[in-house]
Write an enzyme that holds these catalytic residues in place. Structure first.
Site, PDB file in Angstrom:
ATOM      1  N   ALA A 193       0.818  -1.213   0.000  1.00  9.13           N
ATOM      2  CA  ALA A 193       0.000   0.000   0.000  1.00  9.13           C
ATOM      3  C   ALA A 193       0.853   1.265   0.000  1.00  9.13           C
ATOM      4  CB  ALA A 193      -0.950  -0.009   1.200  1.00  9.13           C
ATOM      5  N   ASP A 194       1.914   1.289   0.781  1.00  7.89           N
ATOM      6  CA  ASP A 194       2.753   2.483   0.917  1.00  7.89           C
ATOM      7  C   ASP A 194       3.271   2.965  -0.439  1.00  7.89           C
ATOM      8  OD1 ASP A 194       2.728   0.548   2.975  1.00  7.89           O
ATOM      9  OD2 ASP A 194       4.478   1.396   3.965  1.00  7.89           O
ATOM     10  N   ALA A 195       3.541   2.010  -1.336  1.00  9.97           N
ATOM     11  CA  ALA A 195       4.161   2.339  -2.615  1.00  9.97           C
ATOM     12  C   ALA A 195       3.300   3.285  -3.444  1.00  9.97           C
ATOM     13  CB  ALA A 195       4.418   1.057  -3.412  1.00  9.97           C
ATOM     14  N   LEU A 196       1.995   3.307  -3.195  1.00 18.83           N
ATOM     15  CA  LEU A 196       1.113   4.144  -3.998  1.00 18.83           C
ATOM     16  C   LEU A 196       1.295   5.628  -3.687  1.00 18.83           C
ATOM     17  CD1 LEU A 196      -2.129   1.968  -4.065  1.00 18.83           C
ATOM     18  CD2 LEU A 196      -0.229   2.072  -5.713  1.00 18.83           C
TER      19      LEU A 196
END
Length: 378
Positions: A165-168
């Site tokens: 999720a963080d990558a978004l």
């Protein structure tokens, strides 16, 4: 998993959720500038960060990149006060405008958002060259792996894509901003396609929240509840607030993102605690401490959504303002932002003195968005 917190920590958490430890500054921007100056003055003090690593020390790492992204938002709101903008410029020059070294990892692309801002505000084309070269290399040889998160002998293969999720937040806004600045649509097309694939993989349509990564699909706490990490969802919610304004009105990708944003917002306001914070594990609020990184990103997104006309003011502005009041109460007597959950991939305990660059960055983004709203009604 059930998070248990010591009684002494819960007592401090109640204080943070109630009476203020220090007087609130006069405005969100004043609060943000004061915190930004504190962070700038303590950039090299490893003793202040509970989980400090070599990555924490690097200005082009994701931890600091989030702070610098927040600094760009603050600089946009303080055009007459050049020291915030100059700090961003000085950081970029000091790094030679280079992103992180890993060729594909989203975390090493996050700083590109600050570099692209600098390019638009005086640094010029040299500030974009290394970042663009990095993205060009990815387009020339895109990763060919799935999105399942597991460790192979060579590492976590899916991290060459955006499988968590963080990558978004880390990568797609920079890709799309680069398309805006260069007129080259390839970056935008790649980012939006990958963004959608990640959301479709991690999104729980029943809960309107995202799992941090595929390891958490079947994870349940002692009460049988799904585990949705506050900061993980905060990264996604904030990414939508950053990307949507860069897409043309009526564009199918924008319509899809606006729908996702509204679905998440409706779920999040129901999960906000009475003290204004969101729990580290969103569905497990009982006995949870204040946590300011997830709260910062949610406050930012809600305030932005109200201002943009995507969210009903009567429903969502009070939640944004409660979140902002909670963030202000988390400023510690020495000036740091406290109650920032440390580097992790899941809900964990939080202490009053816990701080981190990305928590400060979330605070700055929230302050800018709250400042954009009309003054609170008396």
């Amino acid at each position: 998993m059930t998070l248990r917190f010591p009684a002494s920590l819960l007592a401090l958490a109640l204080l943070a959720g109630g009476a203020q430890a220090v007087p609130a500054p006069a405005s969100p921007l004043a609060a943000a500038e004061r915190l930004a100056d504190w962070q700038l003055a303590h950039r090299n003090d490893a003793s202040l960060v509970s989980r400090f690593s070599d990555e924490t020390r690097r200005a082009n790492s994701w931890e600091q990149a989030t702070f610098w992204i927040g600094m760009t938002a603050l600089a946009d709101h303080l055009p007459a006060d050049r020291h915030i903008a100059e700090a961003v410029m000085a950081m970029g020059r000091g790094e030679g405008w280079k992103p992180g070294k890993r060729p594909y990892h989203a975390d090493d692309q996050a700083i590109g958002q600050a570099y692209l801002w600098a390019a638009r505000h005086g640094a010029g084309a040299p500030a974009t060259v290394p970042f663009r070269a990095k993205l060009d290399a990815i387009l020339a040889s895109p990763p060919r792996v799935g999105l399942a998160f597991y460790a192979a002998p060579s590492g976590i293969e899916c991290e060459t894509r955006w499988c968590w999720a963080d990558a978004l937040f880390m990568a797609p806004p920079g890709w799309i901003a680069l398309s805006q600045q260069t007129g080259d649509p390839r970056y935008r097309r790649y980012a939006l396609a990958e963004y959608r694939r990640t959301v479709e993989f991690l999104y729980d349509p029943a809960e309107h929240l995202l799992y941090r990564d595929s390891r958490f699909f079947e994870r349940r706490d002692a009460a049988g509840r799904k585990e949705f990490w506050s900061r993980g969802n905060g990264w996604v919610f904030a990414s939508l607030a950053r990307i949507i304004p860069m897409l043309p009105a009526g564009d199918p990708d924008r319509v899809w993102m606006e729908r996702l944003f509204r679905e998440m917002a409706a779920r999040l306001v129901g999960l906000q605690k009475p003290d204004g914070y969101w729990a580290p594990s969103l569905l497990a609020s009982e006995g949870s401490p204040p946590e300011t990184s997830g709260t910062g990103f949610f406050t930012y997104g809600l305030a932005w959504g109200v201002k943009a006309g995507l969210l009903d003011r009567a429903t969502y502005e009070p939640a944004a303002r409660r979140g902002w009041a909670a963030l202000e109460r988390a400023i510690q007597p020495d000036g740091r932002l406290g109650y920032v959950q440390q580097v992790s991939d899941r809900p964990e305990q939080v202490a009053p003195t816990d701080t981190q660059y990305y928590g400060t960055g979330a605070f700055l983004l929230a302050a800018a968005a709250i400042a954009d709203l009309a003054p609170a009604r008396r």
